[in-house]
Design a protein around this motif. Sequence first.
Motif, PDB file in Angstrom:
ATOM      1  N   LYS A  80       0.863  -1.184   0.000  1.00  0.00           N
ATOM      2  CA  LYS A  80       0.000   0.000   0.000  1.00  0.00           C
ATOM      3  C   LYS A  80       0.900   1.234   0.000  1.00  0.00           C
ATOM      4  O   LYS A  80       1.516   1.549   1.016  1.00  0.00           O
ATOM      5  CB  LYS A  80      -0.916  -0.018   1.218  1.00  0.00           C
ATOM      6  CG  LYS A  80      -1.906  -1.156   1.196  1.00  0.00           C
ATOM      7  CD  LYS A  80      -2.619  -1.274   2.547  1.00  0.00           C
ATOM      8  CE  LYS A  80      -3.452  -2.517   2.610  1.00  0.00           C
ATOM      9  NZ  LYS A  80      -2.677  -3.730   2.768  1.00  0.00           N
ATOM     10  N   LEU A  81       0.964   1.897  -1.154  1.00  0.00           N
ATOM     11  CA  LEU A  81       1.786   3.096  -1.306  1.00  0.00           C
ATOM     12  C   LEU A  81       0.915   4.292  -1.683  1.00  0.00           C
ATOM     13  O   LEU A  81       1.399   5.261  -2.257  1.00  0.00           O
ATOM     14  CB  LEU A  81       2.849   2.854  -2.383  1.00  0.00           C
ATOM     15  CG  LEU A  81       3.909   1.813  -2.025  1.00  0.00           C
ATOM     16  CD1 LEU A  81       4.455   1.129  -3.260  1.00  0.00           C
ATOM     17  CD2 LEU A  81       5.019   2.443  -1.229  1.00  0.00           C
ATOM     18  N   ALA A  82      -0.377   4.229  -1.370  1.00  0.00           N
ATOM     19  CA  ALA A  82      -1.303   5.309  -1.710  1.00  0.00           C
ATOM     20  C   ALA A  82      -0.829   6.606  -1.069  1.00  0.00           C
ATOM     21  O   ALA A  82      -0.495   6.645   0.113  1.00  0.00           O
ATOM     22  CB  ALA A  82      -2.710   4.961  -1.244  1.00  0.00           C
ATOM     23  N   GLY A  83      -0.754   7.648  -1.881  1.00  0.00           N
ATOM     24  CA  GLY A  83      -0.350   8.959  -1.388  1.00  0.00           C
ATOM     25  C   GLY A  83       1.117   9.079  -1.040  1.00  0.00           C
ATOM     26  O   GLY A  83       1.542  10.088  -0.481  1.00  0.00           O
ATOM     27  N   ALA A  84       1.915   8.083  -1.381  1.00  0.00           N
ATOM     28  CA  ALA A  84       3.351   8.140  -1.079  1.00  0.00           C
ATOM     29  C   ALA A  84       4.020   9.236  -1.902  1.00  0.00           C
ATOM     30  O   ALA A  84       3.618   9.529  -3.018  1.00  0.00           O
ATOM     31  CB  ALA A  84       4.011   6.798  -1.373  1.00  0.00           C
ATOM     32  N   GLU A  85       5.041   9.838  -1.346  1.00  0.00           N
ATOM     33  CA  GLU A  85       5.816  10.862  -2.039  1.00  0.00           C
ATOM     34  C   GLU A  85       7.129  10.196  -2.446  1.00  0.00           C
ATOM     35  O   GLU A  85       8.024  10.014  -1.623  1.00  0.00           O
ATOM     36  CB  GLU A  85       6.050  12.041  -1.084  1.00  0.00           C
ATOM     37  CG  GLU A  85       6.379  13.353  -1.791  1.00  0.00           C
ATOM     38  CD  GLU A  85       7.775  13.366  -2.358  1.00  0.00           C
ATOM     39  OE1 GLU A  85       7.929  13.221  -3.586  1.00  0.00           O
ATOM     40  OE2 GLU A  85       8.715  13.501  -1.586  1.00  0.00           O
ATOM     41  N   ALA A  86       7.178   9.765  -3.720  1.00  0.00           N
ATOM     42  CA  ALA A  86       8.323   8.995  -4.197  1.00  0.00           C
ATOM     43  C   ALA A  86       8.968   9.639  -5.423  1.00  0.00           C
ATOM     44  O   ALA A  86       9.387   8.952  -6.355  1.00  0.00           O
ATOM     45  CB  ALA A  86       7.884   7.563  -4.511  1.00  0.00           C
ATOM     46  N   ALA A  87       9.067  10.960  -5.416  1.00  0.00           N
ATOM     47  CA  ALA A  87       9.722  11.662  -6.526  1.00  0.00           C
ATOM     48  C   ALA A  87      11.170  11.196  -6.626  1.00  0.00           C
ATOM     49  O   ALA A  87      11.857  11.048  -5.615  1.00  0.00           O
ATOM     50  CB  ALA A  87       9.649  13.169  -6.320  1.00  0.00           C
ATOM     51  N   GLN A  88      11.612  10.946  -7.837  1.00  0.00           N
ATOM     52  CA  GLN A  88      12.984  10.533  -8.148  1.00  0.00           C
ATOM     53  C   GLN A  88      13.383   9.194  -7.519  1.00  0.00           C
ATOM     54  O   GLN A  88      14.566   8.853  -7.490  1.00  0.00           O
ATOM     55  CB  GLN A  88      13.989  11.616  -7.726  1.00  0.00           C
ATOM     56  CG  GLN A  88      13.753  12.981  -8.335  1.00  0.00           C
ATOM     57  CD  GLN A  88      13.836  12.979  -9.842  1.00  0.00           C
ATOM     58  OE1 GLN A  88      14.654  12.285 -10.421  1.00  0.00           O
ATOM     59  NE2 GLN A  88      12.982  13.757 -10.494  1.00  0.00           N
ATOM     60  N   ALA A  89      12.428   8.433  -7.014  1.00  0.00           N
ATOM     61  CA  ALA A  89      12.745   7.113  -6.442  1.00  0.00           C
ATOM     62  C   ALA A  89      13.083   6.135  -7.567  1.00  0.00           C
ATOM     63  O   ALA A  89      12.645   6.303  -8.701  1.00  0.00           O
ATOM     64  CB  ALA A  89      11.568   6.592  -5.625  1.00  0.00           C
ATOM     65  N   ARG A  90      13.864   5.110  -7.255  1.00  0.00           N
ATOM     66  CA  ARG A  90      14.276   4.118  -8.245  1.00  0.00           C
ATOM     67  C   ARG A  90      13.655   2.767  -7.896  1.00  0.00           C
ATOM     68  O   ARG A  90      14.034   2.146  -6.905  1.00  0.00           O
ATOM     69  CB  ARG A  90      15.805   4.042  -8.288  1.00  0.00           C
ATOM     70  CG  ARG A  90      16.416   5.307  -8.874  1.00  0.00           C
ATOM     71  CD  ARG A  90      17.922   5.398  -8.690  1.00  0.00           C
ATOM     72  NE  ARG A  90      18.404   5.311  -7.316  1.00  0.00           N
ATOM     73  CZ  ARG A  90      18.334   6.289  -6.416  1.00  0.00           C
ATOM     74  NH1 ARG A  90      17.791   7.431  -6.735  1.00  0.00           N
ATOM     75  NH2 ARG A  90      18.807   6.126  -5.197  1.00  0.00           N
ATOM     76  N   PHE A  91      12.698   2.349  -8.750  1.00  0.00           N
ATOM     77  CA  PHE A  91      12.005   1.067  -8.599  1.00  0.00           C
ATOM     78  C   PHE A  91      12.412   0.137  -9.745  1.00  0.00           C
ATOM     79  O   PHE A  91      11.613  -0.644 -10.219  1.00  0.00           O
ATOM     80  CB  PHE A  91      10.486   1.267  -8.652  1.00  0.00           C
ATOM     81  CG  PHE A  91       9.905   2.006  -7.476  1.00  0.00           C
ATOM     82  CD1 PHE A  91       9.525   1.319  -6.332  1.00  0.00           C
ATOM     83  CD2 PHE A  91       9.704   3.377  -7.521  1.00  0.00           C
ATOM     84  CE1 PHE A  91       8.957   1.982  -5.256  1.00  0.00           C
ATOM     85  CE2 PHE A  91       9.138   4.050  -6.452  1.00  0.00           C
ATOM     86  CZ  PHE A  91       8.766   3.352  -5.312  1.00  0.00           C
ATOM     87  N   VAL A  92      13.635   0.225 -10.207  1.00  0.00           N
ATOM     88  CA  VAL A  92      14.102  -0.555 -11.351  1.00  0.00           C
ATOM     89  C   VAL A  92      13.960  -2.049 -11.044  1.00  0.00           C
ATOM     90  O   VAL A  92      14.420  -2.526 -10.004  1.00  0.00           O
ATOM     91  CB  VAL A  92      15.566  -0.206 -11.703  1.00  0.00           C
ATOM     92  CG1 VAL A  92      16.078  -1.090 -12.836  1.00  0.00           C
ATOM     93  CG2 VAL A  92      15.689   1.273 -12.071  1.00  0.00           C
ATOM     94  N   SER A  93      13.282  -2.766 -11.921  1.00  0.00           N
ATOM     95  CA  SER A  93      13.057  -4.216 -11.807  1.00  0.00           C
ATOM     96  C   SER A  93      12.351  -4.620 -10.508  1.00  0.00           C
ATOM     97  O   SER A  93      12.468  -5.763 -10.075  1.00  0.00           O
ATOM     98  CB  SER A  93      14.366  -4.990 -11.950  1.00  0.00           C
ATOM     99  OG  SER A  93      14.928  -4.751 -13.234  1.00  0.00           O
ATOM    100  N   ALA A  94      11.628  -3.710  -9.893  1.00  0.00           N
ATOM    101  CA  ALA A  94      10.896  -4.022  -8.659  1.00  0.00           C
ATOM    102  C   ALA A  94       9.586  -4.728  -9.005  1.00  0.00           C
ATOM    103  O   ALA A  94       9.009  -4.521 -10.064  1.00  0.00           O
ATOM    104  CB  ALA A  94      10.606  -2.746  -7.882  1.00  0.00           C
ATOM    105  N   ASP A  95       9.114  -5.567  -8.102  1.00  0.00           N
ATOM    106  CA  ASP A  95       7.836  -6.268  -8.270  1.00  0.00           C
ATOM    107  C   ASP A  95       6.777  -5.531  -7.455  1.00  0.00           C
ATOM    108  O   ASP A  95       6.780  -5.576  -6.225  1.00  0.00           O
ATOM    109  CB  ASP A  95       7.951  -7.720  -7.800  1.00  0.00           C
ATOM    110  CG  ASP A  95       6.660  -8.508  -8.000  1.00  0.00           C
ATOM    111  OD1 ASP A  95       5.676  -7.951  -8.526  1.00  0.00           O
ATOM    112  OD2 ASP A  95       6.635  -9.689  -7.614  1.00  0.00           O
ATOM    113  N   LEU A  96       5.887  -4.825  -8.161  1.00  0.00           N
ATOM    114  CA  LEU A  96       4.801  -4.074  -7.545  1.00  0.00           C
ATOM    115  C   LEU A  96       3.456  -4.665  -7.970  1.00  0.00           C
ATOM    116  O   LEU A  96       2.467  -3.952  -8.119  1.00  0.00           O
ATOM    117  CB  LEU A  96       4.900  -2.599  -7.960  1.00  0.00           C
ATOM    118  CG  LEU A  96       6.091  -1.847  -7.361  1.00  0.00           C
ATOM    119  CD1 LEU A  96       6.648  -0.830  -8.329  1.00  0.00           C
ATOM    120  CD2 LEU A  96       5.705  -1.188  -6.063  1.00  0.00           C
ATOM    121  N   THR A  97       3.406  -5.972  -8.156  1.00  0.00           N
ATOM    122  CA  THR A  97       2.175  -6.649  -8.568  1.00  0.00           C
ATOM    123  C   THR A  97       1.065  -6.360  -7.562  1.00  0.00           C
ATOM    124  O   THR A  97       1.227  -6.595  -6.364  1.00  0.00           O
ATOM    125  CB  THR A  97       2.407  -8.172  -8.665  1.00  0.00           C
ATOM    126  OG1 THR A  97       3.439  -8.420  -9.627  1.00  0.00           O
ATOM    127  CG2 THR A  97       1.140  -8.893  -9.086  1.00  0.00           C
TER     128      THR A  97
END
Length: 177
Positions: A80-97
């Motif tokens: 649950k990342l609703a409303g998260a502030e993730a500007a410039q974050a790196r989710f490279v090859s992450a599993d967000l299924t």
Amino acid sequence: MVPLVRHPFYIRPVPRLALLLLLPLLLGALPARAACNDTPAPGVDFRRCLLDERDLTGADLAGAVLRDASLIRARLPGAKLAGAEAAQARFVSADLTGADLAGASLLGADLTRAVLLRARLTGADLRRAKLFRTDLTGADLSGANLLGADLSYAILDGARWTDGTRICAPGSVGACQ
């Protein structure tokens, strides 16, 4: 001797001892920054943390601050990342299924080769985000802002497009057909 005239808005100085006693109380009122190895929780501040390959399956990070954080190859299915502030974050090859990113700020985030199967991105700010080769199969992009986002080779099969009504056709790659 001339009498001392005080300005009508004069505030009597606070003794230094009182300030020293109040300082811990004043600092306690500020939001505490989490250490990068703290337990994930809603609103946690993981700004600039290295969370690469971390297993955050089902974690509740609603409203978390992930600005400039690195979550390369992290496992976030059902997170649950609703409303998260993730500007410039790196989710490279992450599993967000199946992750909930509704209303999240992902401005300039790098989601290259990330898996966002059935992810909820309603109202997310994805301006200038890198979605190169990202799998968005069945994702909900209703109301998402994709201005300047790189969708090169992104898989959009069955994704609900930003207008909230159109469903991308099977074989949609790089653009919703």
